[in-house]
Design a protein around this motif. Structure first.
Motif, PDB file in Angstrom:
ATOM      1  N   SER A  15       1.002  -1.205   0.004  1.00  0.00           N
ATOM      2  CA  SER A  15       0.094   0.194  -0.055  1.00  0.00           C
ATOM      3  C   SER A  15       0.923   1.343   0.029  1.00  0.00           C
ATOM      4  N   ALA A  16       0.265   2.351  -0.581  1.00  0.00           N
ATOM      5  CA  ALA A  16       1.024   3.625  -0.484  1.00  0.00           C
ATOM      6  C   ALA A  16       1.157   4.155   0.807  1.00  0.00           C
ATOM      7  N   GLY A  17       2.527   4.313   1.239  1.00  0.00           N
ATOM      8  CA  GLY A  17       2.856   4.970   2.560  1.00  0.00           C
ATOM      9  C   GLY A  17       3.603   3.719   3.179  1.00  0.00           C
ATOM     10  N   PHE A  23       9.624  -4.270  11.383  1.00  0.00           N
ATOM     11  CA  PHE A  23       8.458  -4.063  12.168  1.00  0.00           C
ATOM     12  C   PHE A  23       7.432  -3.266  11.692  1.00  0.00           C
ATOM     13  N   ALA A  24       6.212  -3.116  12.248  1.00  0.00           N
ATOM     14  CA  ALA A  24       5.012  -2.642  11.728  1.00  0.00           C
ATOM     15  C   ALA A  24       4.288  -1.933  12.666  1.00  0.00           C
ATOM     16  N   GLU A  25       4.164  -0.554  12.547  1.00  0.00           N
ATOM     17  CA  GLU A  25       3.439   0.253  13.740  1.00  0.00           C
ATOM     18  C   GLU A  25       2.009   0.112  13.710  1.00  0.00           C
ATOM     19  N   ILE A  26       1.214  -0.453  14.503  1.00  0.00           N
ATOM     20  CA  ILE A  26      -0.071  -0.649  14.404  1.00  0.00           C
ATOM     21  C   ILE A  26      -0.772   0.417  15.437  1.00  0.00           C
ATOM     22  N   ASP A  31      -5.294   0.142  10.650  1.00  0.00           N
ATOM     23  CA  ASP A  31      -3.884  -0.423  10.607  1.00  0.00           C
ATOM     24  C   ASP A  31      -3.497  -1.874  10.490  1.00  0.00           C
ATOM     25  N   GLN A  32      -4.265  -2.646  11.200  1.00  0.00           N
ATOM     26  CA  GLN A  32      -4.532  -4.092  11.122  1.00  0.00           C
ATOM     27  C   GLN A  32      -4.966  -4.500   9.679  1.00  0.00           C
ATOM     28  N   ILE A  33      -5.962  -3.971   9.323  1.00  0.00           N
ATOM     29  CA  ILE A  33      -6.345  -4.249   8.083  1.00  0.00           C
ATOM     30  C   ILE A  33      -5.341  -3.996   6.829  1.00  0.00           C
ATOM     31  N   ILE A  34      -4.599  -2.964   7.067  1.00  0.00           N
ATOM     32  CA  ILE A  34      -3.656  -2.300   5.908  1.00  0.00           C
ATOM     33  C   ILE A  34      -2.632  -3.465   6.150  1.00  0.00           C
ATOM     34  N   LEU A  35      -2.082  -3.746   7.403  1.00  0.00           N
ATOM     35  CA  LEU A  35      -1.104  -4.952   7.602  1.00  0.00           C
ATOM     36  C   LEU A  35      -1.399  -6.236   6.651  1.00  0.00           C
TER      37      LEU A  35
END
Length: 280
Positions: A15-17, A23-26, A31-35
């Motif tokens: 995804s853009a951005g 690591f992923a910042e949620i 944010d969980q859906i984007i991950l």
């Protein structure tokens, strides 16, 4: 194998951005859906390029100090990622509660084994030989990447210090209860582990402020707005006191307390030498 092609093409599928990092910042449900959307995109990328991820080595770990958190399962290449409490990475043991107790336990257990080897095989050697063995084989393990971690309790600090004190007894073959280990350490001229950790952190701080490492420090830190007798052009102010034992909040007070002539040193090697002389 066109590894560079894979790496250059990978970010274009997410995804853009989103940046492909460790690591992923949620911060929200969105944010969980984007991950998960990005994990699905990476799975398709994996299939298109016929480059199979080893999902058995892929885990999910949530870093937080909260007692309860709401998370949803994540899948990669049709496999649900297993949640884990801790995981090693580059020689450090990361835990989801942001503490270093497990890392310190692993380090001290490893050092005890090395001490046992030295005790069995070098017992008759002179003190300076055993001192060299400690400084080359054990002390680096006790202070490895200590810019990233630090003992947060007296118990953890005691665990680490006991390794050094046991090594001092080994050097002199003196295990008497009446013997002064502090005197042995002074005779060996070993710096304390607290001092070693401080030198490591101040050295990294120098490299950060002189742009010798790729770390953006302008956001969490600022220069003082006005100069006083307590301030120096190299002084730094922390914008947040969150996680007091993390690198910036812990290091800044020590950095600002350094003499001006040390902070003004333009060369990193000379700065590190001056720091060692000043703290020892």
């Amino acid at each position: 194998m066109s590894f560079l092609v894979f790496i250059n093409d990978l970010p274009s599928c997410v995804s853009a951005g989103t940046k492909t990092r460790l690591f992923a910042e949620i911060n929200s449900v969105e944010d969980q859906i984007i991950l998960q959307t990005d994990l699905d995109a990476i799975s398709r990328w994996n299939q298109d390029w016929q480059m199979n991820f080893n999902t058995d080595k892929c885990f999910k770990m949530n870093f937080t100090t909260k007692k309860t958190i709401k998370t949803s399962p994540n899948t990669l290449c049709q496999k649900t990622l297993e949640a884990t409490h801790s995981h090693p990475y580059l020689g450090l043991k990361f835990c989801d509660n942001l503490r270093w107790k497990e890392h310190i336990s692993e380090v001290t257990n490893s050092c005890k084994k090395i001490l046992g080897v030295i005790r069995r095989n070098f017992k008759a050697c002179p003190t300076y030989i055993k001192s060299c063995l400690y400084l080359s084989l054990i002390q680096p393990k006790l202070t490895y990447e200590s810019a990233a971690w630090i003992p947060s309790t007296n118990e953890e600090r005691h665990q680490l210090d006991m390794i050094q004190r046991s090594a001092a007894r080994l050097c002199y073959n003196n295990y008497s209860r009446e013997a002064s280990v502090t005197q042995m350490l002074n005779q060996l001229e070993w710096p304390s582990l607290d001092t070693c950790r401080l030198i490591t952190r101040l050295s990294l701080m120098y490299r950060i402020t002189h742009n010798l490492v790729d770390i953006d420090w302008q956001d969490p830190l600022t220069r003082p707005t006005r100069m006083t007798r307590r301030h120096h052009p190299s002084s730094i102010r922390v914008n947040s006191a969150t996680y007091a034992n993390s690198f910036f909040p812990w290091t800044i007070p020590h950095w600002n307390g350094l003499p001006h002539d040390i902070l003004d040193i333009p060369d990193y090697k000379n700065f590190k030498t001056a720091i060692r002389d000043y703290l020892n």
